[in-house]
Scaffold this motif. Structure first.
Motif, short mmCIF file in Angstrom:
data_model
loop_
_atom_site.label_atom_id
_atom_site.label_comp_id
_atom_site.label_asym_id
_atom_site.label_seq_id
_atom_site.Cartn_x
_atom_site.Cartn_y
_atom_site.Cartn_z
N ARG A 28 64.70 44.99 30.47
CA ARG A 28 64.18 44.09 31.72
C ARG A 28 62.69 44.00 31.78
NH1 ARG A 28 66.47 46.76 36.56
NH2 ARG A 28 65.13 45.47 37.74
N MET A 29 62.05 45.15 31.32
CA MET A 29 60.61 45.14 31.28
C MET A 29 60.24 44.16 30.34
SD MET A 29 57.55 48.04 31.08
CE MET A 29 57.84 48.13 29.49
N HIS A 30 60.69 44.52 29.10
CA HIS A 30 60.39 43.58 27.84
C HIS A 30 60.54 42.24 28.06
CE1 HIS A 30 61.10 47.18 25.14
NE2 HIS A 30 59.88 47.33 25.69
N GLU A 31 61.57 41.92 28.93
CA GLU A 31 61.81 40.47 29.20
C GLU A 31 60.56 39.77 30.18
OE1 GLU A 31 65.16 38.10 31.61
OE2 GLU A 31 66.05 39.50 30.18
N TYR A 32 60.46 40.87 31.24
CA TYR A 32 59.61 40.38 32.14
C TYR A 32 58.11 40.34 31.50
CZ TYR A 32 56.41 40.37 36.20
OH TYR A 32 55.36 39.94 37.02
N LEU A 33 57.66 40.96 30.43
CA LEU A 33 56.36 41.00 29.94
C LEU A 33 56.46 39.60 28.95
CD1 LEU A 33 55.95 44.45 28.26
CD2 LEU A 33 54.56 43.35 29.77
N GLY A 34 57.50 39.20 28.51
CA GLY A 34 57.81 38.02 27.72
C GLY A 34 57.33 36.66 28.65
N GLY A 35 58.20 36.97 29.84
CA GLY A 35 57.94 35.84 30.87
C GLY A 35 56.76 35.66 31.33
N THR A 36 56.05 36.68 31.41
CA THR A 36 54.53 36.90 31.86
C THR A 36 53.70 36.04 30.91
OG1 THR A 36 54.88 38.59 33.31
CG2 THR A 36 52.67 38.16 32.99
N ALA A 37 54.10 36.39 30.01
CA ALA A 37 52.96 35.90 28.70
C ALA A 37 53.42 34.29 28.68
CB ALA A 37 53.31 36.61 27.31
N LYS A 38 54.53 33.95 28.40
CA LYS A 38 54.54 32.54 28.74
C LYS A 38 54.10 31.84 30.09
CE LYS A 38 59.18 32.18 26.63
NZ LYS A 38 60.63 32.07 26.69
N GLY A 39 54.09 32.51 31.16
CA GLY A 39 53.29 32.05 32.19
C GLY A 39 51.96 31.98 32.04
N LEU A 40 51.51 32.61 31.42
CA LEU A 40 50.08 32.70 30.84
C LEU A 40 49.49 31.95 29.83
CD1 LEU A 40 49.35 36.53 31.17
CD2 LEU A 40 48.47 34.86 32.98
N GLY A 41 50.44 31.08 29.38
CA GLY A 41 50.41 29.95 28.37
C GLY A 41 50.47 30.56 27.11
N ALA A 42 50.92 31.77 26.86
CA ALA A 42 50.88 32.31 25.44
C ALA A 42 52.41 32.27 25.03
CB ALA A 42 50.44 33.72 25.52
N PHE A 43 52.54 32.74 23.76
CA PHE A 43 53.96 32.34 23.04
C PHE A 43 54.44 33.83 22.59
CE2 PHE A 43 50.88 28.82 22.32
CZ PHE A 43 51.90 27.63 22.93
N PRO A 44 55.24 34.47 23.29
CA PRO A 44 55.67 35.80 22.73
C PRO A 44 56.67 35.58 21.82
CG PRO A 44 56.82 35.04 24.85
CD PRO A 44 55.70 33.98 24.50
N GLN A 45 56.67 36.52 20.59
CA GLN A 45 57.51 36.46 19.59
C GLN A 45 58.17 37.56 19.28
OE1 GLN A 45 55.26 34.46 16.49
NE2 GLN A 45 55.01 32.61 17.62
N GLY A 46 57.84 38.71 19.91
CA GLY A 46 58.73 39.84 19.72
C GLY A 46 57.89 40.77 20.72
N ILE A 47 58.80 41.57 21.27
CA ILE A 47 58.52 42.56 22.28
C ILE A 47 59.28 43.96 22.26
CG2 ILE A 47 58.13 43.18 24.99
CD1 ILE A 47 57.39 40.33 25.24
N GLY A 48 58.67 45.06 22.09
CA GLY A 48 59.33 46.33 22.08
C GLY A 48 58.68 47.35 22.33
N GLY A 49 59.28 48.39 22.41
CA GLY A 49 58.55 49.58 22.39
C GLY A 49 59.55 50.85 22.71
N ILE A 50 59.01 51.99 23.20
CA ILE A 50 59.96 53.10 23.79
C ILE A 50 59.41 53.54 25.18
CG2 ILE A 50 60.23 53.55 21.22
CD1 ILE A 50 58.39 56.26 21.51
N ASP A 51 59.69 54.71 25.38
CA ASP A 51 59.43 55.34 26.57
C ASP A 51 57.73 55.37 27.12
OD1 ASP A 51 58.81 57.53 25.00
OD2 ASP A 51 60.11 58.89 25.81
N ASP A 52 56.91 55.39 26.25
CA ASP A 52 55.48 55.70 26.74
C ASP A 52 54.50 54.45 26.31
OD1 ASP A 52 55.60 56.23 23.79
OD2 ASP A 52 54.37 58.13 23.95
#
Length: 146
Positions: A28-52
């Protein structure tokens, strides 16, 4: 008309690299980061990570300023975690690492980001970051990587 290909692989961690990003809400956080990036006019193409920490592959417009983009992205994500997850002490580290990505390298970077959990079974975030910095020829002070 201007034609631009500006892509960056961006990495940033939780404050003190605390392992706060739980698997239950991480997607959900990765999805939120992607949506926020789009909202800022950018083009998210990959978001991932782990616990930290998180990794992003982002396409930018010529008008973007990376520092402004990152400030807004991290601020917004912190507020989201506070309000939606209830972790009132959640915060991101102050800085971030950003690496330019050529068109030919984008698929490999996207795959690297998608496989973070597997990747970190044998490598810590600090080891990963040092490797990325050295590969990019970026000088760093080890005290900021502890």
């Amino acid at each position: 008309m201007s034609y631009i290909s500006l892509h960056a692989h961006i990495v940033f961690a939780t404050k003190h690299r605390r392992k706060l990003i739980a698997p239950t809400w991480r997607p959900r956080m990765h999805e939120y980061l992607g949506g926020t990036a789009k909202g800022l006019g950018a083009f998210p193409q990959g978001i991932g990570g782990i616990d930290d920490h998180v990794h992003l592959l982002i396409g930018f417009k010529a008008t973007h300023r990376l520092s402004d983009f990152m400030q807004e992205l991290k601020k917004s994500a912190s507020v989201w975690v506070h309000e939606q997850i209830g972790l009132k002490d959640f915060a991101w580290q102050e800085g971030y690492a950003a690496f330019s990505v050529s068109p030919n390298a984008r698929p490999a970077v996207k795959s690297y980001i998608a496989n973070q959990e597997e990747h970190h079974r044998c490598k810590t975030f600090a080891e990963e970051l040092i490797e990325l910095l050295e590969k990019a020829g970026i000088e760093y002070d080890p005290k900021y990587l502890e």
